[in-house]
Design an enzyme around this catalytic site. Structure first.
Site, PDB file in Angstrom:
ATOM      1  N   HIS A   1       9.464  -7.843  15.226  1.00  0.00           N
ATOM      2  CA  HIS A   1      10.327  -7.117  16.160  1.00  0.00           C
ATOM      3  C   HIS A   1      11.434  -6.421  15.374  1.00  0.00           C
ATOM      4  O   HIS A   1      11.835  -6.882  14.306  1.00  0.00           O
ATOM      5  CB  HIS A   1      10.925  -8.083  17.194  1.00  0.00           C
TER       6      HIS A   1
ATOM      7  N   GLU B   1       7.616   0.816  19.070  1.00  0.00           N
ATOM      8  CA  GLU B   1       8.984   0.840  19.588  1.00  0.00           C
ATOM      9  C   GLU B   1       9.901   1.583  18.621  1.00  0.00           C
ATOM     10  O   GLU B   1      10.414   0.982  17.678  1.00  0.00           O
ATOM     11  CB  GLU B   1       9.537  -0.576  19.743  1.00  0.00           C
TER      12      GLU B   1
END
EC number: 5.3.1.1
Length: 226
Positions: A97, A145
């Protein structure tokens, strides 16, 4: 617990907000479960590590970890042992992430470790090139992302739709078994519909739901147009 079903997929990352900690985390997970049951949408939650066991044993939707470390059992104080999150009830994990970046070799090691334990893997990436590299490592999911849009309320499908389309194309050319998700700035039903129209199989999101005045209502809105 529970297996990861087919699309559409909504992955709700609890991060480390107080609104998604402890009792709030359990309430949020139960609300997510209710929406999943009412709509048939596959909703997965990523609580903090201390909340995994309780949530995994009280809801009937997939619970995943936010990260695992590529370690073996032993003297690694403070690390996240993959076997521990599995024993707690997680069925998968996020890897890489934007708030917990790791090197490519660590992504590879984490995927292999997770695979050996039967844990599903969601690798987060920030651009087409990184997404393509991740696809060669054979994760279950790649979530694209762009970091500048995370938490912005501006979904990637609006300013940069070509990133999603080209990521889907590139990944499927490399490894058609990898499922592509879209993240960053996702919060509404229009955002989820746009992500799916661009070729992704679902979304990864956090603050748009976690910090909403009524998270369950926000989730219902999110899935209302698919």
């Amino acid at each position: 617990m529970n297996e990861i079903k087919e699309t559409p997929i909504v992955i709700l990352n609890f991060k480390t907000y107080l609104e998604s900690t402890g009792e709030n985390a359990l309430k949020l997970a139960k609300g997510s479960e209710m929406v999943a049951e009412e709509t048939g949408v596959n909703i997965m939650v990523h609580p903090q590590y201390a909340d995994i066991y309780r949530i995994a044993h009280e809801v009937n939707i997939p619970v995943l970890a936010q990260h695992i470390d590529t370690i073996d059992a032993g003297g690694h104080t403070g690390s996240i042992l993959p076997e521990c999150v599995k024993e707690a009830g997680a069925v998968g994990t996020l890897i890489n992430h934007s708030e917990r970046r790791v090197e490519l070799f660590e992504i590879d090691a984490a995927i292999k470790k997770a695979d050996s334990l039967g844990l599903s893997t969601v690798v987060c990436t920030n651009n087409i090139e990184t997404s393509s590299a991740a696809a060669t490592l054979n994760p279950d999911f790649v979530a694209i992302e762009p970091p500048e849009l995370i938490g912005s309320g501006i979904p990637v499908s609006k300013p940069e739709p070509e990133i999603v389309e080209k990521t889907v194309e590139s990944i499927h050319n490399i490894n058609p078994e990898v499922r592509v998700l879209c993240g960053a700035g996702i919060s509404t039903g229009d955002d989820l519909k746009a992500a799916i129209d661009l070729g992704s199989e679902g979304v990864l999101l956090a603050s748009g739901i976690i910090l909403a005045d009524d998270p369950k209502k926000a989730l219902l809105d999110l899935v209302s147009k698919i």
